[in-house]
Design an enzyme around this catalytic site. Sequence first.
Site, PDB file in Angstrom:
ATOM      1  CE1 TYR A  50      25.450   9.675  18.469  1.00 34.79           C
ATOM      2  CE2 TYR A  50      23.614   9.461  19.998  1.00 34.79           C
ATOM      3  CZ  TYR A  50      24.911   9.866  19.721  1.00 34.79           C
ATOM      4  OH  TYR A  50      25.669  10.456  20.682  1.00 34.79           O
ATOM      5  CD  GLU A  52      27.815   6.610  16.804  1.00 31.67           C
ATOM      6  OE1 GLU A  52      26.601   6.334  16.641  1.00 31.67           O
ATOM      7  OE2 GLU A  52      28.374   6.695  17.908  1.00 31.67           O
ATOM      8  CE  LYS A 224      36.694  30.826   9.783  1.00 30.20           C
ATOM      9  NZ  LYS A 224      36.906  29.391  10.014  1.00 30.20           N
ATOM     10  NE  ARG A 230      30.091  28.704  14.593  1.00 29.00           N
ATOM     11  CZ  ARG A 230      30.513  29.872  14.119  1.00 29.00           C
ATOM     12  NH1 ARG A 230      29.670  30.720  13.575  1.00 29.00           N
ATOM     13  NH2 ARG A 230      31.788  30.192  14.198  1.00 29.00           N
TER      14      ARG A 230
HETATM   15  N1  DSN Z   1      38.024  31.890  14.543  1.00 28.25           N
HETATM   16  C1  DSN Z   1      38.298  31.816  13.134  1.00 28.25           C
HETATM   17  C2  DSN Z   1      38.708  33.103  12.585  1.00 28.25           C
HETATM   18  O1  DSN Z   1      38.186  34.092  13.050  1.00 28.25           O
HETATM   19  O2  DSN Z   1      39.525  33.176  11.686  1.00 28.25           O
HETATM   20  C3  DSN Z   1      39.259  30.782  12.781  1.00 28.25           C
HETATM   21  O3  DSN Z   1      39.226  29.736  13.669  1.00 28.25           O
END
Ligand code: DSN
Length: 412
Positions: A50, A52, A224, A230
């Site tokens: 933890y 914080e 992404k 994530r």
């Molecule tokens: N779920 C993501 C996407 O596929 O663009 C964005 O939140």
Amino acid sequence: MELKKQDKQIYSAITGEIKRQQEGMELIASENYVSRAVLEALGSVFTNKYSEGYPGKRYYGGQDFTDVVETLAIERAKKIFGAEHVNVQPHSGAPANMIAYNAVLQPGDTVLGMDLSHGGHLTHGHPLTLSAQIYNFVGYKTNQAGEIDYEQLEKLALKHKPKLILAGFSAYTRQLDYKKFQAIAKKVGAISMFDIAHIAGLIAGKAIENPVPYFDIVTTTTHKTLRGPRGGMIMCKQAFAKAIDKSAFPGFQGGPHMNNIAAKAVAFGEALKPTFKSYAKQVIKNAKILEIELTKRGFKLMFGGTDYHMVLVDVMGSKGVTGKQAEYALDEAGITVNKNMIPDDPRSPMDPSGIRIGVQAVTSRGMKEKEIKMIAGWIEEIIIAHNDKKMLTQIKKKVTAFCKKYPIYPKV
Ligand code: DSN
């Protein structure tokens, strides 16, 4: 392996998922494959801790090493994006956006955000979200040419006098005009914010211009095109730093997920390497090839094509197949995409007119122009044969054999 001995069900789900990811063609525009090093950091003992607060100012003892990883994550993110201030604690993209709104808005304040069906995002004011219940969102759209309608944006800004103007997209595929956007925000005295979740890796790899210096607040996910774990992150001008940090903790979240922050730091370290630049450039090249090949095959691409890592295809308008049918048929043949609304889609979100296709994950596997041409060919075959189970099974065999040649975790 401990897990195999202790929990056969979870172990077998994990091995099943490894096989699915290895043998399938992942074309969902928001997914990617993290490195083994990122996986190791994610699975580290930092999950036990933890912490914080922020480096040097925590509410629990024992923070020698959490401070090291959080500080490194922040420093590396600053170096990548040239940000004045960085907060790496948001658990993901939706919380990052809520934290940002909460930092600078009061309930009832007006925000201009991009309409979801025109390529925006749920958290940019879709009526079903919490943000839309708290703030007054007004949506702007794209024009006939498929570009953000800056004229309409300016008119709406002058009419509604928003406190915040928000850029960012999950399916819009054209370069944002940072200067134009910024000028509109300035004209009406609004705070400018850009959610770069989809394109963060393209920016990090210097394949597109860095918007961070132009905007007051920039939010992103890290999983992404940026190819990290994530998670979420917020960058901002120094003037908003305190408000953002306070809004993240204690405003919105409790303890940060330090294993995740360690993994973010590892991914940011990777994004600073020259190889990441080649990756980002190849992603854009591959998306361009996909645009050309699909167009040649009679598919209608929304927004007139792409400047990023993905295309939005009107499968209903071009092939008479709904987004749901297309997604299902592609899945049956081993290719994963998602159905997606097209601008002002007359169909429903569960069975829209389009599909969204991204090439960032297959590029991580080493696929280039030649492979993308093959993928475009399969997509055409599958859409044509969408009702023919036998044909889809035959194509799946080819797709699986092909994918096996591009290991997601090559042996070291
Ligand atoms: N779920 C993501 C996407 O596929 O663009 C964005 O939140």
